[in-house]
Design a protein around this motif. Structure first.
Motif: not given
Lengths: 205, 205
Positions: A106-111, A180-186
């Motif tokens: 759920x969180x991954x899809x929401x992101x 902040x250049x945080x990746x989606x994977x992170x």
């Protein structure tokens, strides 16, 4: 069986026109979704959409009124599609997977959804009189609460679901990625760590 | 030792006036803090403050310019005081207690602070161009990150600190208390559950 006219005076001819209109509308939305996927919602303009769909700009404005109208249509379609997937779709997002797996998905899809819809998701939330009680927000909150309960979490799951939702605020996710250049994977991995620890599972290395 | 005049032409007489002014200002702030404690920041007016401090309304306006000016002074004092306590104050909020105890105390104090300053804390955050990079927000984030690391949390503590901060957003806390009637104790307990699980401790019953 004969059709019951929707409005007095509507003829089979106007019925055919209506279904033509529906097809054209779906075609335009399809083109718009392609554009969102290619350049993000922020990059979609009425000009680009007209060009991609091979119609005049006037047609695009007649269908959606304005760029804002197009965006709200796209967003509400995307939201409905997302809701359909987490409530009825295939696992791990939909029913059938263990609750913790569903929570992670759920969180991954929401992101992904927030990053795809960008400013639009943020603007839609900011425009609400009360963003915490908008129907989609209430539905996500209930869904997270339900999954926490199913995973055996009993320390005020309603309030914990609210806190977990807070970590998925569009504003915050977009700031993390764009500034902040945080990746989606992170982001996805951090969500996995968070819910696994909260729901009491063992965090896989 | 002789005093070095701060501005050319300032005399010992005006120095005494300045220290009188400082005392009067401190007296007014003290009265204002009492009012905040009694009726919340939203209930503090310039009239009430003048009455409480036993001075004319004109004096209050001369000192702070406007109600907004008074509020910003109070908030920045409160913020500095809060920072002092979590960085240098007595345990469990300050140094000396185990990191998880400090994390629990930090959230509890933050919740109390937001509820005490109410709309003001919300408005101060909303007025920032970039609320995630305001100096106090950066400091809280670093503090949570530092405590997570000290507690042995090594799964991206920087990003986890961001998520934990999100659960303390003034907007969200105020909505929970005022609209959803969640008690302060429930918020504090949920924060304790959250950080204890995240930092890998055993949650006391």
């Amino acid at each position: 069986m004969s059709l019951i006219p929707i409005r007095p005076g509507s003829s089979p001819g106007s019925g055919a026109e209506r279904s033509d209109a529906a097809r054209n509308r779906e075609l335009l939305l399809c083109a718009a979704r392609q554009l969102v996927e290619e350049c993000g919602a922020d990059g979609v303009t009425m000009d680009k959409l007209a060009e991609r769909a091979g119609v005049g700009k006037g047609t695009v404005f007649r269908r959606f009124g304005s760029r804002a109208g197009l965006m709200m249509t796209l967003l509400s379609d995307a939201e409905a599609e997302f809701q359909g997937r987490f409530m009825f779709g295939p696992p791990p997002l939909g029913p059938g997977a263990p609750p913790l797996e569903r929570l992670i998905a759920f969180g991954a899809e929401r992101i992904r959804y927030v990053l795809e819809y960008g400013e639009l998701a943020r603007a839609a939330e900011a425009s609400l009189h009360n963003r915490f009680e908008a129907p989609p927000a209430v539905l996500w909150h209930r869904h997270i609460e339900h999954l926490l309960r199913s995973a055996g979490f009993d320390a005020d799951p309603w309030l914990m679901a609210m806190s977990l939702s807070a970590t998925l605020d569009p504003d915050r996710l977009l700031h993390a990625v764009r500034v902040q250049h945080v990746s989606q994977e992170r982001l996805e991995e951090s969500w996995r760590q968070l819910v696994t620890r909260v729901a009491g599972g063992t965090v896989a290395p």
